[in-house]
Scaffold this motif. Structure first.
Motif, short mmCIF file in Angstrom:
data_model
loop_
_atom_site.label_atom_id
_atom_site.label_comp_id
_atom_site.label_asym_id
_atom_site.label_seq_id
_atom_site.Cartn_x
_atom_site.Cartn_y
_atom_site.Cartn_z
N ARG A 22 59.82 59.61 21.31
CA ARG A 22 60.82 59.22 21.62
C ARG A 22 61.59 59.73 22.79
O ARG A 22 62.16 59.08 23.69
CB ARG A 22 62.05 58.53 20.53
CG ARG A 22 62.24 60.11 19.57
CD ARG A 22 62.74 59.55 18.43
NE ARG A 22 64.32 59.34 18.71
CZ ARG A 22 65.35 59.22 17.71
NH1 ARG A 22 64.88 59.35 16.46
NH2 ARG A 22 66.36 59.10 18.12
N LYS A 65 69.60 53.73 23.10
CA LYS A 65 70.66 54.73 24.13
C LYS A 65 71.38 53.83 24.98
O LYS A 65 70.74 52.62 25.43
CB LYS A 65 69.66 55.55 25.05
CG LYS A 65 69.31 56.85 24.19
CD LYS A 65 68.44 57.79 25.25
CE LYS A 65 67.38 58.53 24.32
NZ LYS A 65 66.60 59.01 25.50
N HIS A 96 62.89 50.80 13.95
CA HIS A 96 64.24 50.65 14.00
C HIS A 96 64.87 51.93 14.83
O HIS A 96 65.37 52.95 14.36
CB HIS A 96 64.88 50.77 12.58
CG HIS A 96 64.20 49.56 11.71
ND1 HIS A 96 64.36 48.27 11.98
CD2 HIS A 96 63.00 49.83 10.72
CE1 HIS A 96 63.80 47.49 11.12
NE2 HIS A 96 62.96 48.60 10.39
N PRO A 97 64.95 51.43 16.31
CA PRO A 97 65.41 52.54 17.19
C PRO A 97 66.77 52.89 17.24
O PRO A 97 67.62 52.04 16.92
CB PRO A 97 64.94 52.23 18.31
CG PRO A 97 65.01 50.56 18.45
CD PRO A 97 64.76 50.30 16.67
N THR A 98 67.12 54.26 17.88
CA THR A 98 68.43 54.61 17.99
C THR A 98 68.36 54.30 19.63
O THR A 98 68.16 54.90 20.17
CB THR A 98 68.72 55.98 17.75
OG1 THR A 98 68.06 56.29 16.45
CG2 THR A 98 70.25 56.26 17.63
N ASP A 103 59.07 58.10 16.59
CA ASP A 103 59.50 59.46 16.31
C ASP A 103 59.04 60.60 17.00
O ASP A 103 59.58 61.46 17.60
CB ASP A 103 59.62 59.70 14.75
CG ASP A 103 60.51 58.91 14.07
OD1 ASP A 103 61.46 58.49 14.71
OD2 ASP A 103 60.25 58.69 12.64
#
Lengths: 193, 385, 302
Positions: A84, A105, A101-103, A81
């Motif tokens: 990133r 791209k 738990h990444p978003t 966080d």
């Protein structure tokens, strides 16, 4: 001037700084590159976000800090966080898949590994960072794997070499199983520009 | 002479600037360190305290920086090479006995890993705002030498020079690191011991009957006798004659303090040390030191790509300041650009030495980081117009 | 090694009648700066006599003073002598001792210097049981600067900065030194010259942090500001009010204004010094790898 910027983050106690040190050592001592490692200093105690950065170059590193990393190695949610957004759009993202738990791209080369579980399966969760390091070495190929392996051996406490090398190899092996060696070297070559 | 191999960790290492500085001290033959923990300098003494017991060295953690500096001055009178290490707040406390070291003519090295100030400031972040304090921080008139490493490798290399200079001139030498260099880890190559030339404490060859502790016979630096060798000498922080006895008079002050000043001023040509890069034919000359020199070099390369004739003069030794060189350049160039992580310290020296022949433009950074190269490029472009 | 008798022989060819402690002094610096009836000279005489009686190698004795009237002692002793900064005699001496462990290092300074501005160094150096003989001449006042209040000034005593009388509690120095870990603690007055000399001699033969407080008159300032009379009367006061109690409870040896002065040897207990502890610890933890600094110091030479 080719310059690669790397950030490694995790929580205090995970061995973030040692990971940074090993990468730097692999580049500077074992591979003839210039590598400047800076660890974040601050009120970080065990358990809070911690980070190390590296600037790797074929020539002397003039600007010691990093701005937009080419490689982002993440071992905790908090670290993810916090940092990133600075990763380059095409930068390589390497993460502990059970902790982060990444978003993801689109188009971003992203590589997850259950490094903590793998370390536990080796009997010592403390070598999680070295599992991650082996994986990241395989993904990024910032230096040849064997150079990184030499740096691991030279950097870990005496008496723990065998365990750490096993951890390193396990990290590499996970990459080979999951992604296959060939595919990735192409990816990293394009990312490392 | 060649150094004692016991202190030399020959090989290629990946070390931070603080560790490299500690290795440099040990390689230089330092065998006594007194210090008090302070960020970002503590790693220097952590390194030393781990290795000292294996080489006949003694480290003591004192109760404060006043005591640390006093202990270093005391220990130096035994002929043992001595070091203390600190950062801004501790440097302030050390000033008292840095003055004593200057007055008693006691060789020693003081490392200041500069952080942001004033006061407690930014303990973990970089600053370069102690440069004037290094020169003027203790009361009264004195001269000393200050070095500015720009990398861990230089933190090692220049430490050897710092000890040697302190021996040659019998002065406290300031080692002006900064947090960024102190905390960055890079490759450091430590040579074999027989490649490291050190200046040992030179003891007087006179007998105790002949010896006077501050007699110079027209020279600059008196001969040294160690405590415990039967010379029964006296030394004091008071203005003293060649016997080392206090004499409260303007005449004695003149003899005593003039020599403290001129042993450096008259030898400044031998002491000053800087590195030129593309200064001949340049319109703009960057004057820079420490970590800022690296960022400035990047800025210089960027400005050259834009067609500006820009050179760089990197101060390796900041004090004494290269007055002559600055004056000589001032007559040939358009402007000096001086980036530093403070609000204007060494730029004042550049301005003084340029004597109005060329302006010196300060590019300040308040501390807590280094300049963005673009900021320096902008200043170069502005000065080049 | 040069002995005292040799020195005396050399000196005596120059002057027929020589004071017995002249060889220990820098006679070229006489007369000294101390006032008539000041007690410091007496303490110096006792120390010099003790050096002779103890038979120590004077070439290996270093003396360190800070600033103040007693701070001038180093300047008059014919030893390796250091007149340092205000309050820093003890840490300076620590450096000398650790830089060349074979040295016998004496710190000789005043109350304001050692426990006022230098108080922090005093307690920590006692805590370490650093191998130093610390002689503190206590005249209850800052003499050289003109009679200001000291950390030892008794309650109600007048000083130039407490003109209506001192209202700060002073230190009880033997108690302070002992509670910090000093291995030898004694207190005498200037009148007790034989006992003081004996104490110095004894302490020269001990190791560790040895603290001797000597109560000394300052007739120029302390006695004048407090109307205590002449030098003779000050000595008579010691005679009438000093009480020798070696086994005194150190809680009870604080000095009240014109009150009893409890004297004696309060602590004499062999305990490992800083250097002993360092050697023992490194030998235990590092074994053969430990290389201690040689007694002659860490001087690196060809």
């Amino acid at each position: 001037m080719s310059r690669t910027e790397i950030r490694i983050t995790g929580f205090g106690g995970q061995g973030v700084v040692l990971s940074g040190y090993i990468i730097g050592r692999a580049c500077a001592i074992h591979s003839g590159k210039h590598a400047t490692m800076i660890q974040s200093f601050g009120p970080e105690a065990r358990g809070s976000a911690c980070s190390a950065t590296l600037a790797v170059s074929d020539t002397m590193v003039l600007y010691p800090y990093i701005r937009r990393p080419d490689i982002f190695v993440v071992m905790s949610t908090e670290g993810y966080d916090m940092y990133r957004d600075e990763l380059k759009d095409e930068g390589i993202f390497v993460y502990e898949e059970n902790l982060v738990h990444p978003t993801l791209k689109e188009g971003q080369p992203s590589f997850g590994i259950p490094s903590t579980r793998i370390a536990e399966s080796l009997g010592r969760s403390i070598v999680q960072n070295i599992v991650m390091l082996g994986f990241a070495a395989a993904v990024t190929q910032i230096v040849p794997r064997e150079k990184m392996r030499e740096a691991v051996e030279a950097s870990v406490p005496t008496g723990t070499e065998e365990l750490n090398l096993k951890a390193f190899d396990a990290g590499c092996a996970h990459f080979d199983e999951k992604y296959g060696q060939k595919e990735v070297s192409e990816k990293t070559l394009t990312a490392d520009s | 002479m060649k150094t004692d191999p016991a202190g030399v960790l020959t090989g290629a290492h990946y070390l931070d600037g603080d560790f490299a500085c500690g290795e440099g001290a040990m390689a230089a033959g330092c065998r006594f360190v007194a210090g008090y923990p302070i960020t970002p300098s503590t790693e220097v003494v952590e390194r030393i305290s781990r290795r000292f017991p294996m080489m006949g060295g003694t480290f003591i953690q004192m109760e404060d920086e006043l005591a640390s500096m006093a202990a270093v001055v005391g220990a130096s009178w035994t002929g043992t090479k001595c070091l203390t290490v600190t950062s801004g707040p501790g440097f302030s406390l050390m000033m008292e006995n840095i003055g004593l070291a200057a007055m008693m003519e006691t060789p020693c090295v003081v490392v200041d890993v500069q952080r942001g100030g004033p006061s407690t400031g930014l303990p973990t972040m970089v600053g370069q705002a102690d440069m004037m304090q290094a020169r003027w921080g203790s009361h009264g008139d004195y001269e000393l030498i200050a070095l500015c490493p720009q990398s861990p490798q230089e933190a090692f290399d220049l430490m050897i020079d710092a000890f040697n200079l302190s021996e040659i001139y019998r002065i406290p030498v300031m080692f002006m690191m900064d947090e960024c260099v102190g905390h960055m880890t890079e490759k450091v190559v430590i040579p074999e011991a027989d490649q490291i030339e050190i200046v040992p404490r030179k003891l007087t060859s006179q007998t105790p009957e002949e010896f006077l502790p501050y007699r110079v016979n027209g020279g600059y630096v008196p001969e040294f006798a160690r405590a415990g060798d039967g010379y029964r000498f006296h030394t004091t922080g008071l203005t003293h004659n060649e016997h080392g006895y206090p004499v409260m008079s303007a005449e004695c002050q003149e003899q005593n303090v003039r020599r403290l000043i001129y042993k450096i001023r008259d030898n400044a040509d031998q002491i000053v040390r800087f590195e030129d890069d593309g200064v001949d034919g340049a319109d703009i000359v960057l004057v820079t030191y420490g970590i800022t020199a690296r960022v400035a070099q990047m800025a210089m390369e960027m400005a050259r790509e834009q067609g500006v004739k820009v050179g760089m003069m990197r101060l390796i030794i900041a004090w004494p300041f290269p007055e002559k060189r600055i004056k000589e350049l001032a007559g040939k160039i358009k402007a000096f650009v001086v980036p530093e992580v403070n609000y204007g310290q060494m730029v004042l020296e550049v301005q003084r030495c340029a004597e109005g022949l060329a302006p010196a433009v300060l590019v300040s950074h308040g501390g807590g980081g280094v300049h963005e190269p673009e900021t320096i490029v902008e200043a170069i472009m502005g000065a080049a117009k | 090694m040069s002995t005292v008798s040799e020195q005396t022989a050399v000196e005596s060819t120059e002057s027929k009648v020589e004071h017995p402690i002249a060889p220990y002094l820098r006679m070229d610096r006489m007369p000294h700066i101390w006032c008539p009836t000041c007690g410091i000279g007496t303490v110096v005489k006792c120390y010099a006599t003790a050096l002779g009686e103890a038979g120590v190698d004077l070439d290996k004795v270093a003396i360190v003073s800070g600033i103040g009237c007693t701070g001038r002692v180093a300047g008059y002793m014919n030893l390796d002598a250091f007149h340092t900064t205000h309050g820093r005699a003890i840490p300076f001496a620590t450096g000398l001792k650790l830089g060349r462990p074979e040295l016998l290092v004496t710190v000789f300074s005043g109350d304001g210097d050692l426990v006022g501005i230098g108080g922090n160094h005093f307690i920590h150096t006692a805590r370490r049981n650093m191998d130093l003989l610390v002689i503190l001449v206590n005249n209850f006042i800052y003499g050289m600067t003109g009679g200001q209040n000291a950390p030892t000034t008794p309650l109600t005593a007048k000083t130039s900065t407490m003109p209506y009388g001192n209202f700060e509690n002073p230190f009880n120095l033997p108690h302070l030194a002992a509670s910090c870990g000093a291995s030898y603690v004694a207190r005498w007055t200037c009148l007790h010259t034989r006992r003081l000399t004996k104490s110095f001699k004894e302490a020269l033969g001990r190791k560790g942090f040895r603290f001797i407080e000597v109560i000394a008159p300052c007739s120029t300032l302390y006695a004048r500001l407090n109307r205590l009379g002449t030098g003779f009367e000050l000595m008579r006061f010691y005679h009438d009010n000093a009480e020798i109690r070696h086994d005194a409870d150190l809680n009870d040896v604080a000095i009240d204004f014109q009150g009893k002065i409890v004297c004696g040897k309060f602590v004499d207990e062999e305990r490992p010094t800083f250097i002993d502890l360092m050697h023992a610890h490194y030998e235990r933890t590092l074994g053969d790898k430990y290389r201690p600094m040689p007694p002659e110091g860490g001087w690196i030479h060809e």
